[in-house]
Design an enzyme around this catalytic site. Structure first.
Site, PDB file in Angstrom:
ATOM      1  N   GLU A 246       4.652 -55.700  -4.891  1.00  0.00           N
ATOM      2  CA  GLU A 246       4.010 -53.949  -5.119  1.00  0.00           C
ATOM      3  C   GLU A 246       4.267 -52.803  -4.859  1.00  0.00           C
ATOM      4  O   GLU A 246       4.467 -51.784  -5.492  1.00  0.00           O
ATOM      5  CB  GLU A 246       2.068 -53.297  -4.491  1.00  0.00           C
ATOM      6  CG  GLU A 246       1.294 -54.359  -4.883  1.00  0.00           C
ATOM      7  CD  GLU A 246      -0.055 -54.426  -3.681  1.00  0.00           C
ATOM      8  OE1 GLU A 246      -1.052 -53.956  -4.835  1.00  0.00           O
ATOM      9  OE2 GLU A 246      -0.157 -54.135  -2.586  1.00  0.00           O
TER      10      GLU A 246
ATOM     11  N   ASP B 285      -7.165 -59.530 -11.299  1.00  0.00           N
ATOM     12  CA  ASP B 285      -8.946 -60.158 -11.278  1.00  0.00           C
ATOM     13  C   ASP B 285      -9.364 -59.703 -11.286  1.00  0.00           C
ATOM     14  O   ASP B 285      -9.709 -58.338 -10.838  1.00  0.00           O
ATOM     15  CB  ASP B 285      -8.900 -61.649  -9.864  1.00  0.00           C
ATOM     16  CG  ASP B 285      -9.026 -60.240  -8.132  1.00  0.00           C
ATOM     17  OD1 ASP B 285      -7.718 -60.021  -8.114  1.00  0.00           O
ATOM     18  OD2 ASP B 285      -9.866 -59.625  -8.331  1.00  0.00           O
TER      19      ASP B 285
ATOM     20  N   GLU C 169      -7.386 -51.386   1.092  1.00  0.00           N
ATOM     21  CA  GLU C 169      -6.526 -50.122   1.378  1.00  0.00           C
ATOM     22  C   GLU C 169      -6.643 -48.785   0.916  1.00  0.00           C
ATOM     23  O   GLU C 169      -6.861 -48.266   2.237  1.00  0.00           O
ATOM     24  CB  GLU C 169      -4.958 -50.312   1.261  1.00  0.00           C
ATOM     25  CG  GLU C 169      -4.533 -51.829   1.710  1.00  0.00           C
ATOM     26  CD  GLU C 169      -4.533 -53.134   0.534  1.00  0.00           C
ATOM     27  OE1 GLU C 169      -4.472 -52.961  -0.348  1.00  0.00           O
ATOM     28  OE2 GLU C 169      -4.677 -54.150   2.147  1.00  0.00           O
TER      29      GLU C 169
END
Ligand code: ADE
Length: 237
Positions: free
Chosen positions: A13, A197, A174
């Site tokens: 990321e 997803d 998070e």
């Protein structure tokens, strides 16, 4: 002066962010690696926290309290709940919750503990900036509610429960904890996610296939926002 924290959870990321930033200094602190850079005249601190609410809390706190960041942008991937969100689509969090925080046994709603609140709102100025960037790039960016928990969701009934409790559009692991830290420390924050997803039974396969490409989509958008924030023409300094 701005000092901007840019966070992800996983190395994938933040890799595209470090690539754009180019040159940086690496510092180890509290069991994590922080990448410090001067980007177009503004100091940045980039880090991936590791997955989950505890690690992301530690990283967000460290970026603010140890490194002195005064704005925080999070970039990463999420599981889509709202059927309008397809793989690779971007969602900006308007507000975030902790979907697994549960003292309902004492009559409280899910996500609530005394002294806290079910939702924490992201910074409106940064959300407005994201709309400007989206418009300039000709990109569609959906705004919505993000639910966070220490769980990779791959199950329809858990998704249904999260919708029932929080009316969430996407979920991840998070954002809700980073939101609590930034809110408590009065640091404006922005959470962006690209869908990897749809949190159903195929989620782990979809995640493995699309996590990296979706992470790039989110990271490149966040860096366009950083470009605006650091621009001398910008007045949100
Ligand atoms: N991040 C990306 N997909 C996720 C999922 N299905 N559950 C939790 N976090 C995610």
């Amino acid at each position: 002066m701005n000092k901007i924290a840019i966070m992800g959870a996983m190395p994938e990321e933040i890799a595209p962010i470090l690539e754009i930033v180019g040159e940086y200094k690496t510092t180890e602190y509290a069991g994590n690696v922080y990448y410090e850079a001067n980007y177009k005249g503004t100091d940045l601190v980039v880090a991936h926290s590791k997955i989950g609410k505890v690690f992301s809390t530690l990283t967000a706190s460290s970026m603010i309290q140890h490194f002195g960041c005064n704005k925080l942008l999070f970039s990463g991937v999420a599981g889509g709940i709202n059927p309008s969100l397809k793989i690779g689509d971007l969602i900006v969090a308007t507000k975030l919750s902790q979907h697994d925080l549960d003292i309902t046994a004492f009559g409280h709603p899910m996500g609530f503990v005394p002294g806290g609140s079910v939702f924490v709102e992201a910074d409106k100025g940064l959300i407005a900036l994201s709309k400007e960037v989206a418009q300039e790039l000709g990109k569609t960016v959906q705004e919505g509610i993000i639910a966070t928990g220490d769980q990779f969701v791959h199950n329809q009934s858990i998704k249904d429960e999260i919708v029932k409790n929080f009316n969430a559009d996407a979920l991840e692991m998070e954002g809700g904890s980073v939101a609590v830290v930034c809110d408590a420390l009065n640091v404006p924050f922005f959470i962006l996610r690209a869908i990897s997803d749809t949190a159903d039974t195929d989620a782990s396969f979809s995640f493995d296939e699309f996590m990296e490409s979706s992470a790039v989509i989110s990271a490149e958008f966040v860096m366009k926002m950083v470009d605006k924030i650091v621009s001398p023409l910008n007045n949100t300094k």
